[in-house]
Design a protein around this motif. Structure first.
Motif, short mmCIF file in Angstrom:
data_model
loop_
_atom_site.label_atom_id
_atom_site.label_comp_id
_atom_site.label_asym_id
_atom_site.label_seq_id
_atom_site.Cartn_x
_atom_site.Cartn_y
_atom_site.Cartn_z
N ASP A 270 0.77 -1.34 0.15
CA ASP A 270 -0.19 0.03 0.05
C ASP A 270 0.78 1.45 -0.10
O ASP A 270 0.61 2.07 1.04
CB ASP A 270 -0.95 0.02 1.18
CG ASP A 270 -2.36 0.54 0.65
OD1 ASP A 270 -2.90 0.39 -0.57
OD2 ASP A 270 -3.09 1.08 1.58
N GLY B 24 -1.90 -3.99 -2.53
CA GLY B 24 -2.72 -2.79 -1.84
C GLY B 24 -3.64 -2.99 -1.03
O GLY B 24 -3.85 -4.10 -0.56
N ASN C 261 -1.02 1.65 -8.20
CA ASN C 261 -0.51 0.59 -8.11
C ASN C 261 -0.10 -0.06 -9.33
O ASN C 261 0.97 -0.91 -9.60
CB ASN C 261 -1.09 -0.39 -7.15
CG ASN C 261 -1.30 0.03 -5.52
OD1 ASN C 261 -0.12 0.57 -5.08
ND2 ASN C 261 -1.88 -0.31 -4.79
#
Length: 318
Positions: A154, A240, A273
């Motif tokens: 993350d 994530g 991401n």
């Protein structure tokens, strides 16, 4: 449980950093895994994932492990000595300064604990959470050829001011009729105000780490491509938060109602991401995917996943 010690960097001898070093087990191949914190949780947040990794090590043995708390964070009570020159102690130094400190820390650990004086002979695997994701990218850029693997948990949205994730209801071209179902102007305005107060790069940090120039240092999530050891690209895994878990977590923080996170924040973060996954060659990239049951602090919420993904990376990268 790891044993925590203190050392002074040769470049900043008046302050001490808290760190934990655990030697390699089952392998004599030089390598080092470094865990890089975000702003929110200290080095102790890695204990669960490390314990699981040690209980089930990679097939070819477990390399040496290093965690640490930056100046003014966790068990490191000392502040960055260079911050005394700053007009604003909450913006005392930037991410590049942290990267240089990390390089010096690795240099000293490599020499004192591993007997390695040339870091070009010490492949690194960097595990990061939140702003740690920006730090490990900058490290790999500043010291090409040294990082064999990067595990992003993350990562911070390095090129965003966070406010722009949401539309501006006060912009001249804003059309209220274009709002998705369940999204109100007042909710957007409140979310933008919260972001301004808490997450905008103009906000400093208690440890003195400033993000003011982060978007300039890392303007794109998908580049430049990183160079690993021996002319190869590094292994990269991008994880994530789980969308549903983060919706609840962010609302509890006071950030935004779940519907706004669903419409704006989660898709934006996922696209970021997707860019991180392109920092290496496609055959050495994994993700992005969501960590089941995990909010922003993936290592705290799902240490089993972190251990499993790191084990897999180590089997390939070291």
């Amino acid at each position: 449980m790891p044993s925590y010690e203190f050392l002074s960097l040769a470049t900043k001898p008046t302050a001490k950093l808290c760190y934990s070093f655990q030697p390699a087990v089952g392998t004599d191949k030089p390598a080092l895994v470094v865990f890089v914190n975000g702003l929110g949780l200290p080095q102790t947040s890695w204990e669960g994932a490390i314990a699981r990794l040690q209980a089930q090590p990679p097939a070819h043995g477990l390399p040496a492990l290093l965690t640490y708390d930056r100046y003014g964070q966790g068990q490191t009570a000392d502040r960055d000595p260079d911050d005394v020159k700053s007009e604003d102690p909450m913006h005392g130094h930037d991410t590049l300064a942290v990267v240089r400190d990390l390089r010096q820390l690795i240099t000293q650990i490599a020499s004192e604990k591993l007997g390695v004086s040339d870091l070009s002979h010490l492949p690194l695997v960097l595990v990061s959470n939140s702003i740690g994701g920006a730090l490990v990218r900058l490290y790999a850029q500043e010291y090409p050829g040294t990082v064999a693997g990067l595990l992003f948990l993350d990562s911070v949205l390095a090129n965003s001011d966070f406010i722009s994730i949401y539309p501006d209801p006060d912009a001249p071209c804003f059309d209220t009729a274009s709002l998705p179902e369940g999204v109100s102007v007042d909710a957007i305005r409140d979310a933008r105000a919260y972001i301004q107060r808490v997450f905008h790069p103009s906000n400093g940090s208690r440890e003195g780490l400033s993000r003011k120039n982060l978007a300039e240092l890392l303007p794109n999530s998908d580049g430049p491509k990183l160079q690993g050891p021996d002319g190869q690209s590094p292994w990269v895994t991008v994880i994530g938060h789980e969308f549903e878990t983060f919706k609840v977590e962010f609302e509890k923080m006071g950030g935004a109602p779940p519907r706004l996170t669903e419409v704006y924040m989660n898709p934006y973060w996922h696209r970021f991401n997707e860019g991180l996954a392109k920092l290496t060659d496609s055959e050495r990239s994994k993700g992005p995917f969501q960590a089941p049951g995990a909010g922003h602090f993936v290592q705290r919420d799902n240490p089993d996943l972190v251990a499993n993904e790191l084990r897999e990376m180590l089997d390939k990268a070291i």
